[in-house]
Design a protein around this motif. Structure first.
Motif, PDB file in Angstrom:
ATOM      1  N   VAL A 116       0.845  -1.196   0.000  1.00  0.00           N
ATOM      2  CA  VAL A 116       0.000   0.000   0.000  1.00  0.00           C
ATOM      3  C   VAL A 116       0.881   1.247   0.000  1.00  0.00           C
ATOM      4  O   VAL A 116       0.607   2.219  -0.710  1.00  0.00           O
ATOM      5  CB  VAL A 116      -0.963  -0.015   1.214  1.00  0.00           C
ATOM      6  CG1 VAL A 116      -1.658   1.321   1.391  1.00  0.00           C
ATOM      7  CG2 VAL A 116      -1.972  -1.150   1.079  1.00  0.00           C
ATOM      8  N   ALA A 117       1.945   1.229   0.784  1.00  0.00           N
ATOM      9  CA  ALA A 117       2.846   2.380   0.852  1.00  0.00           C
ATOM     10  C   ALA A 117       3.479   2.668  -0.507  1.00  0.00           C
ATOM     11  O   ALA A 117       3.663   3.833  -0.876  1.00  0.00           O
ATOM     12  CB  ALA A 117       3.927   2.146   1.910  1.00  0.00           C
ATOM     13  N   ASN A 118       3.809   1.631  -1.262  1.00  0.00           N
ATOM     14  CA  ASN A 118       4.373   1.833  -2.596  1.00  0.00           C
ATOM     15  C   ASN A 118       3.346   2.470  -3.527  1.00  0.00           C
ATOM     16  O   ASN A 118       3.685   3.354  -4.312  1.00  0.00           O
ATOM     17  CB  ASN A 118       4.882   0.516  -3.185  1.00  0.00           C
ATOM     18  CG  ASN A 118       6.084  -0.023  -2.448  1.00  0.00           C
ATOM     19  OD1 ASN A 118       6.055  -1.129  -1.919  1.00  0.00           O
ATOM     20  ND2 ASN A 118       7.145   0.756  -2.376  1.00  0.00           N
ATOM     21  N   TYR A 119       2.095   2.030  -3.433  1.00  0.00           N
ATOM     22  CA  TYR A 119       1.038   2.667  -4.222  1.00  0.00           C
ATOM     23  C   TYR A 119       0.862   4.125  -3.794  1.00  0.00           C
ATOM     24  O   TYR A 119       0.631   5.000  -4.630  1.00  0.00           O
ATOM     25  CB  TYR A 119      -0.285   1.915  -4.086  1.00  0.00           C
ATOM     26  CG  TYR A 119      -0.322   0.632  -4.871  1.00  0.00           C
ATOM     27  CD1 TYR A 119      -0.334   0.637  -6.270  1.00  0.00           C
ATOM     28  CD2 TYR A 119      -0.353  -0.594  -4.236  1.00  0.00           C
ATOM     29  CE1 TYR A 119      -0.362  -0.539  -6.994  1.00  0.00           C
ATOM     30  CE2 TYR A 119      -0.385  -1.783  -4.947  1.00  0.00           C
ATOM     31  CZ  TYR A 119      -0.391  -1.749  -6.335  1.00  0.00           C
ATOM     32  OH  TYR A 119      -0.424  -2.908  -7.056  1.00  0.00           O
ATOM     33  N   CYS A 120       0.998   4.390  -2.520  1.00  0.00           N
ATOM     34  CA  CYS A 120       0.886   5.763  -2.022  1.00  0.00           C
ATOM     35  C   CYS A 120       1.986   6.650  -2.582  1.00  0.00           C
ATOM     36  O   CYS A 120       1.767   7.846  -2.819  1.00  0.00           O
ATOM     37  CB  CYS A 120       0.912   5.776  -0.490  1.00  0.00           C
ATOM     38  SG  CYS A 120      -0.624   5.191   0.267  1.00  0.00           S
ATOM     39  N   MET A 121       3.163   6.074  -2.807  1.00  0.00           N
ATOM     40  CA  MET A 121       4.245   6.852  -3.411  1.00  0.00           C
ATOM     41  C   MET A 121       3.850   7.280  -4.827  1.00  0.00           C
ATOM     42  O   MET A 121       4.124   8.422  -5.241  1.00  0.00           O
ATOM     43  CB  MET A 121       5.556   6.061  -3.408  1.00  0.00           C
ATOM     44  CG  MET A 121       6.128   5.937  -2.021  1.00  0.00           C
ATOM     45  SD  MET A 121       7.655   4.968  -1.793  1.00  0.00           S
ATOM     46  CE  MET A 121       8.419   4.842  -3.334  1.00  0.00           C
ATOM     47  N   ILE A 122       3.190   6.402  -5.558  1.00  0.00           N
ATOM     48  CA  ILE A 122       2.738   6.743  -6.911  1.00  0.00           C
ATOM     49  C   ILE A 122       1.681   7.847  -6.837  1.00  0.00           C
ATOM     50  O   ILE A 122       1.739   8.834  -7.585  1.00  0.00           O
ATOM     51  CB  ILE A 122       2.191   5.497  -7.637  1.00  0.00           C
ATOM     52  CG1 ILE A 122       3.314   4.492  -7.859  1.00  0.00           C
ATOM     53  CG2 ILE A 122       1.527   5.886  -8.958  1.00  0.00           C
ATOM     54  CD1 ILE A 122       2.867   3.121  -8.323  1.00  0.00           C
ATOM     55  N   VAL A 123       0.724   7.706  -5.930  1.00  0.00           N
ATOM     56  CA  VAL A 123      -0.319   8.724  -5.770  1.00  0.00           C
ATOM     57  C   VAL A 123       0.302  10.062  -5.384  1.00  0.00           C
ATOM     58  O   VAL A 123      -0.055  11.111  -5.933  1.00  0.00           O
ATOM     59  CB  VAL A 123      -1.371   8.277  -4.736  1.00  0.00           C
ATOM     60  CG1 VAL A 123      -2.338   9.407  -4.405  1.00  0.00           C
ATOM     61  CG2 VAL A 123      -2.131   7.052  -5.234  1.00  0.00           C
ATOM     62  N   ALA A 124       1.257  10.027  -4.453  1.00  0.00           N
ATOM     63  CA  ALA A 124       1.915  11.259  -4.015  1.00  0.00           C
ATOM     64  C   ALA A 124       2.624  11.950  -5.179  1.00  0.00           C
ATOM     65  O   ALA A 124       2.641  13.180  -5.259  1.00  0.00           O
ATOM     66  CB  ALA A 124       2.910  10.959  -2.887  1.00  0.00           C
ATOM     67  N   ALA A 125       3.188  11.165  -6.077  1.00  0.00           N
ATOM     68  CA  ALA A 125       3.875  11.735  -7.237  1.00  0.00           C
ATOM     69  C   ALA A 125       2.888  12.308  -8.254  1.00  0.00           C
ATOM     70  O   ALA A 125       3.229  13.230  -9.001  1.00  0.00           O
ATOM     71  CB  ALA A 125       4.750  10.678  -7.896  1.00  0.00           C
TER      72      ALA A 125
END
Length: 129
Positions: free
Chosen positions: A3-12
């Motif tokens: 989930v945290a990795n997906y959040c990195m994509i969303v944050a970008a």
């Protein structure tokens, strides 16, 4: 992928969304009529006012927030800290950034600054998850 990795994509992607919002008032207009100028986008954006100027500022702040957040997520994962806690903190960061953008667009400076500080604290907390 976590989930945290997906959040990195969303944050970008959040700053890209802010950029689209900042430019949206100029879409569909000719350049000579004040429409978006893709030949000189930074200059055009610097002349915007109101919520469009704030959307552009939110874009810049979003890009500025990425390194600490990314470092926090990657460091926490590299240290094999509790993934559930990492994921939760990453989701909190995303929620705070969305709220931050909304407050920026609404010109709520004090609340926006508070939410910004909470976002920084969340990124730092990732190092200690």
């Amino acid at each position: 992928m976590t989930v945290a990795n997906y959040c990195m994509i969303v944050a970008a992607l959040l700053p890209v969304l802010c950029a689209a919002l900042a430019k949206s008032g100029g879409y569909g207009k000719r350049r000579r009529d004040g429409g978006f100028d893709n030949h000189d986008p930074r200059s055009w954006l610097s002349r915007q006012t109101g919520w469009q100027a704030r959307a552009n500022a939110a874009q810049a702040n979003g890009f500025e927030a990425l390194p600490l957040f990314f470092a926090g997520v990657l460091a926490a994962q590299q240290m094999h800290l509790d993934q559930g806690r990492i994921d939760l903190l990453a989701l909190v960061f995303i929620a705070l950034r969305v709220i931050f953008i909304g407050l920026y667009l609404a010109d709520q400076a004090t609340l926006r600054s508070l939410v910004w500080a909470l976002g920084v604290a969340t990124s730092i907390a990732l190092f200690f998850a």
